[in-house]
Enzyme design. Structure first.
Site, PDB file in Angstrom:
ATOM      1  N   GLU A 103       0.810  -1.223   0.000  1.00 32.46           N
ATOM      2  CA  GLU A 103       0.000   0.000   0.000  1.00 32.46           C
ATOM      3  C   GLU A 103       0.842   1.270   0.000  1.00 32.46           C
ATOM      4  OE1 GLU A 103      -3.334   0.248   2.524  1.00 32.46           O
ATOM      5  OE2 GLU A 103      -4.095  -1.722   2.013  1.00 32.46           O
TER       6      GLU A 103
ATOM      7  N   GLU B 156      -4.988  -8.880   1.054  1.00 34.67           N
ATOM      8  CA  GLU B 156      -5.618  -8.516   2.326  1.00 34.67           C
ATOM      9  C   GLU B 156      -7.109  -8.316   2.125  1.00 34.67           C
ATOM     10  OE1 GLU B 156      -4.063  -5.121   4.488  1.00 34.67           O
ATOM     11  OE2 GLU B 156      -2.010  -5.718   3.996  1.00 34.67           O
TER      12      GLU B 156
END
Ligand code: GCO
Length: 449
Positions: free
Chosen positions: A166, A354
């Site tokens: 991220e 995720e």
């Protein structure tokens, strides 16, 4: 009774990150990270929580791998702490730090669990921050050197690698909004950070290829779903800006070799400095895209809202509601995001790296957590992932965030995302109802209901 079956080699796993679970922040030669510095300052993290002890995974790693085996995980995604391997970010290697990951990888392989390692899950060595951090172009070489050291030690056994996790959180939370370390509020530094993260990724991939390793390397990003609040031109344009700033600014350079034009024009003088040849380094082939997905946001134009002039609001699907984080639960957003990636990037191999939720949960008198809301969340997202596969998305695996409750960044230890409950005072682990349910999903290689 419907049965949703996944392909034979589908990888079922769970994920964690170094700073969120390891603790032992100053043991065995580990250096200081920007998250140590930040969390040690008053009022930066809820309740004054820090990652100093976290889940004490550094000391409990062997038992944690036993737990993973009991759950039946086929793969485990973890991150490597850069300051544990290189206390000053570069220069002298801390052998004890590397040894820890070496033992972890061996323990996973012995348990027949495929290791999936992320090199950068936000815990930059403070020493590198002191030399300018991500806005300093030199960091792209420092990162490649760090990657080389880790590949040389673990590259023979780790099957799946991610360079960054991220990157937008590093760039925007850290350098534009200043709510995460290093706490800087400067759009120019933020976009320069975006570019340097991507370039560092490309250089690390080059190092990996040059080493002739047999595994796969990619990058993990958050690909949420964004929908315009109305059909108006203003709302649709605002939605496009948010999409480009959040998703396309990473996906496009990696997979199309260019930055999104509209966004670059919109940010004007904040656009990063890009040198000739950078985009070729960034866009060299990678093996897969790691997709994190949690929620869907509805976007409306708002002249008072920051650089993008856009308002973001969480959307929940009917009867789904919101998680403890206030995140709208919308499994269809996962399908939409995967389909968008398939179309935009010519159907790359994807792992959902995720997906999960924090819910308000209290153990019963025996310490057991019946987190049926998490079961519903995971089941519906797994179903949504399967829908995307039926539409042709090349999805290879799915990781629950997270294996165990852990340090949720500035929220501290309040929100719990784990399949396994952690009693922080004692570090005792207890699998929740969702862990038992997920074991069955893995065992059946799909959903039965
Ligand atoms: C993230 C991180 C995790 C978070 C999780 C829940 O991608 O944001 O990978 O570290 O804890 O997403 O917020």
């Amino acid at each position: 009774m419907t049965t949703i079956q996944f392909p034979e080699n589908f990888l079922w796993g769970a994920a964690t990150a170094a700073y969120q679970i390891e603790g032992a922040w100053n043991e065995d030669g580990r250096g200081e990270s920007i998250w140590d510095r930040f969390s040690h300052r008053p009022y930066m993290v809820s309740n004054g929580d820090t990652g100093d002890v976290a889940c004490d995974h550094y000391h409990r790693m062997p038992q944690d791998v036993v737990l993973m085996k009991q759950l039946g995980l086929k793969t485990y995604r973890f991150s490597i702490g850069w300051p544990r391997v290189l206390p000053q970010g570069r220069g002298t290697v801390n052998e004890k730090g590397l040894d820890f990951y070496d033992r972890l990888v061996d323990a996973l392989l012995a348990a027949n669990i495929l290791p999936n390692a992320t090199l950068n899950h936000w815990d930059l060595p403070q020493a590198l921050q002191d030399q300018g951090g991500w806005p300093n172009r030199d960091i792209t070489d420092w990162f490649a050197d760090y990657a080389r050291i880790v590949f040389e030690r673990l590259g023979d056994r780790v099957a799946l690698w991610a360079t960054h996790n991220e990157p937008h959180v590093i760039a925007y939370n850290g350098y534009a909004d200043g709510v995460f370390p290093p706490g800087i509020a400067d759009h120019s530094q933020a976009f320069q950070t975006v570019h340097h993260l991507l370039l560092a990724h490309g250089k690390a991939v080059q190092v990996y290829r040059a080493g002739g390793y047999k595994g796969q390397i990619g990058l993990v990003h958050y690909f949420g779903s964004y929908v315009p609040a109305s059909d108006s031109l203003e709302d649709r344009a605002a939605c496009q800006r948010v999409y480009e700033k959040s998703s396309a600014i990473f996906g496009d350079p990696l997979l199309l070799g260019k930055y999104p034009d509209m966004l670059m024009e919109w940010i004007g003088s904040h656009a990063p400095t890009i040198k000739a040849g950078d985009l070729a380094v960034i866009s060299q082939p990678m093996d897969y895209l790691g997709v994190n997905y949690y929620f869907t946001q509805r976007i409306s134009a708002d002249p008072h809202m920051g650089l993008l002039k856009a308002q973001l609001e969480h959307v929940a699907a009917p009867h789904m509601g919101y998680t403890e984080m206030g995140w709208g639960i919308n499994p269809a957003g996962l399908t939409a995001s995967l389909l968008d990636l398939k179309t935009r990037y010519n159907n790359p191999p994807i792992y959902i790296t995720e997906n999960g939720c924090a819910i308000d949960e209290t153990p019963d008198k025996d310490g057991f957590v019946n987190d049926w809301q998490r079961v519903v969340y995971l089941r519906e997202h797994i179903r949504a992932a399967h829908t995307a596969m039926q539409a042709g998305v090349d999805l290879r695996g799915y990781y629950v965030w997270s294996l165990m409750d852990n340090f949720e960044w500035t929220h501290g230890y309040g929100p719990r995302f784990g399949l396994v409950h952690v009693d922080y005072p004692t570090s005792e682990r207890t699998p929740k109802q969702s862990a038992h349910w997920y074991s069955k999903v893995i065992d059946q290689n799909g959903l039965c209901d």
